[in-house]
Motif scaffolding. Structure first.
Motif, PDB file in Angstrom:
ATOM      1  N   ASP A 150       6.305  10.698   5.225  1.00  0.00           N
ATOM      2  CA  ASP A 150       5.346  11.739   4.821  1.00  0.00           C
ATOM      3  C   ASP A 150       3.938  11.266   5.159  1.00  0.00           C
ATOM      4  OD1 ASP A 150       4.677   9.840   2.823  1.00  0.00           O
ATOM      5  OD2 ASP A 150       6.120  10.730   1.433  1.00  0.00           O
ATOM      6  N   ASP A 152       1.793   9.924   3.351  1.00  0.00           N
ATOM      7  CA  ASP A 152       1.383   8.702   2.664  1.00  0.00           C
ATOM      8  C   ASP A 152       1.926   7.440   3.340  1.00  0.00           C
ATOM      9  OD1 ASP A 152       0.051   7.407   0.439  1.00  0.00           O
ATOM     10  OD2 ASP A 152       2.030   6.983  -0.385  1.00  0.00           O
ATOM     11  N   SER A 153       2.839   7.601   4.297  1.00  0.00           N
ATOM     12  CA  SER A 153       3.467   6.440   4.929  1.00  0.00           C
ATOM     13  C   SER A 153       2.471   5.508   5.612  1.00  0.00           C
ATOM     14  CB  SER A 153       4.543   6.890   5.917  1.00  0.00           C
ATOM     15  OG  SER A 153       5.622   7.510   5.254  1.00  0.00           O
ATOM     16  N   ARG A 155      -0.578   4.727   4.856  1.00  0.00           N
ATOM     17  CA  ARG A 155      -1.241   3.898   3.844  1.00  0.00           C
ATOM     18  C   ARG A 155      -0.319   2.801   3.348  1.00  0.00           C
ATOM     19  NH1 ARG A 155      -0.832   3.067  -1.140  1.00  0.00           N
ATOM     20  NH2 ARG A 155       0.668   4.774  -1.434  1.00  0.00           N
ATOM     21  N   ARG A 156       0.952   3.139   3.132  1.00  0.00           N
ATOM     22  CA  ARG A 156       1.898   2.142   2.644  1.00  0.00           C
ATOM     23  C   ARG A 156       2.168   1.075   3.703  1.00  0.00           C
ATOM     24  NH1 ARG A 156       6.788   4.079   1.667  1.00  0.00           N
ATOM     25  NH2 ARG A 156       6.500   6.149   2.573  1.00  0.00           N
ATOM     26  N   ASP A 195      -6.442   8.147   3.503  1.00  0.00           N
ATOM     27  CA  ASP A 195      -5.598   8.332   2.328  1.00  0.00           C
ATOM     28  C   ASP A 195      -4.373   9.193   2.621  1.00  0.00           C
ATOM     29  OD1 ASP A 195      -7.205   6.786   0.708  1.00  0.00           O
ATOM     30  OD2 ASP A 195      -8.473   8.473   0.130  1.00  0.00           O
ATOM     31  N   GLU A 196      -4.534  10.210   3.449  1.00  0.00           N
ATOM     32  CA  GLU A 196      -3.432  11.143   3.703  1.00  0.00           C
ATOM     33  C   GLU A 196      -3.446  11.544   5.163  1.00  0.00           C
ATOM     34  OE1 GLU A 196      -0.026  13.255   2.255  1.00  0.00           O
ATOM     35  OE2 GLU A 196      -1.324  11.756   1.319  1.00  0.00           O
TER      36      GLU A 196
END
Length: 396
Positions: A150, A152-153, A155-156, A195-196
């Motif tokens: 998604d 957020d991946s 950032r992770r 962030d996104e």
């Protein structure tokens, strides 16, 4: 029985499909896909359309089990046989009931945009896996394409790179590849502040950090443990004796910290392992160690042997590192099919006698290994011996 036609569709939608794929969808009676994919179909399609419900895996199982329709069409993203829907369908019902119309995968499009040679690029997926699954691929100079789950991946991924001393690595996030909203964002993991990202994205990582080997024998400090740890030189010897191979299932019996199973799994992409451990605290520690080393998705932590051995699939390879007794040895031996491999380590005279007797009865190789390390002795240096290990290796 129902025949399934899987059509890969990219971000460029209907216009990006081949003439054959378009004709196939025009002839369809029922089409399943995500709401986003179904919205790409033109108004002239006369098929009934159904969006996947959540969880999609359960909905797909119901569709595959329904034989009321002669042919069913399924929409998939990009190349359906590359970490995609068609691969899941073929695994479930067999290739003879599936026809696949592929499109360019996001990996192919990303490599084209970046000028990367795919043959020299590692590909990892976070669609169903955790971000730690990237860990085995991290080494200085490596190029990795990460299929994101998604927005957020990215950032992770950046967080993981910083935590694993790869903060100077370059990240490139390619969003909506092939579509009108295609985007490219580049930055360093250490200062990543996006962030996104777009929901549909792939992350390209150019690794800058320590050179790391996949060879067995990781430093002891890489594992959380309470002393129940096969030490580094013996671990390297043992994992080599266990001969890791693709598609195999390992039993790690008396797993302690899980280091043997973890390093065995690091040698393959498709191997699986079950770690048997009676102590619940150690069992949790095994799972945590597996996550840190990026193999948690392929390692299952079970209960105490020999009871728990009877409730799991039979192994291809067995390692016995703790709790060795005659009953356990017999149970593990009986679980192996012809050609199966068993390796057992012993450090006490009692367990050593068991292995000597087992070799006399069943053959195999028996070795005794001693290791000494240089250590301080007052102001001088002397050799400090570790307990010797007796190792029995046998093929059934």
């Amino acid at each position: 029985m129902t025949h399934f036609v899987v059509v890969g569709i990219g971000a460029d939608g209907w216009d990006g499909l081949s003439g054959h794929a378009q004709a196939e969808l025009r002839s369809a009676e029922h089409v399943y896909g995500s709401a986003r994919q179904l919205a790409m179909l033109p108004d002239g399609i006369g098929a009934e359309t159904t969006a996947w419900s959540s969880p999609m895996s359960a909905h797909l199982d119901r569709v595959l089990a329904d034989d009321s329709t002669e042919t069913v069409h399924l929409l998939a993203s990009g190349d359906p046989m590359f970490h995609g829907l068609a691969a899941s369908v073929v695994r479930a019902i067999g290739a003879d009931r599936v026809t696949v119309f592929g499109a360019s995968s996001s990996v192919s499009l990303a490599a084209a945009r970046l000028g990367w040679d795919l043959a020299r690029t590692e590909v990892r997926s976070l669609v169903t896996g955790e971000v730690e699954s990237l860990v085995p691929a991290l080494t200085d100079g490596a190029r990795i394409l990460v299929l994101s789950r998604d927005g957020d991946s990215p950032r992770r991924v950046a967080d993981l790179l910083r935590r694993k001393d790869f903060g100077w690595s370059t990240l490139t996030v390619l969003g909506d590849l092939g579509g009108v909203d295609e985007s490219v964002t580049t930055g360093l993991a250490r200062s990543w502040d996006l962030d996104e990202a777009p929901a549909l994205n792939i992350v390209a990582v150019e690794c800058v950090g320590p050179a790391r080997t996949r060879a067995p024998g990781r430093p002891d400090a890489d594992y959380a443990h309470d002393g129940q740890l096969t030490k580094q030189p013996f671990r390297a010897l043992t994992v080599c004796a266990l001969a890791p191979a693709e598609g195999q299932l390992l039993w790690d019996v008396g797993a302690g910290s899980g280091s043997i199973a973890i390093e065995w799994l690091r040698q393959t992409r498709t191997g699986r392992a079950i770690a048997f451990e009676a102590d619940p605290v150690r069992a949790e520690r095994i799972a945590a160690n597996a996550r840190e080393h990026g193999v948690a998705e392929r390692l299952t932590v079970a209960g105490a042997a020999p009871e728990a051995l009877r409730a799991v699939p039979d192994p291809d390879t067995v390692f016995i590192g703790g709790g060795l007794d005659a009953e356990l040895l017999d149970t593990c031996w009986d679980a192996l099919d012809g050609g199966g491999l068993l390796v057992a380590n012993a450090v006490t005279l009692e367990s050593e006698r068991l292995l000597v007797a087992a070799r006399e009865e069943r053959g195999g190789d028996l070795i005794r290994v001693s290791v000494e390390r240089a250590g301080a002795l007052g102001s001088m240096t002397a050799w400090r011996p570790a307990l010797p290990v007796v190792q029995w290796t046998v093929t059934r």
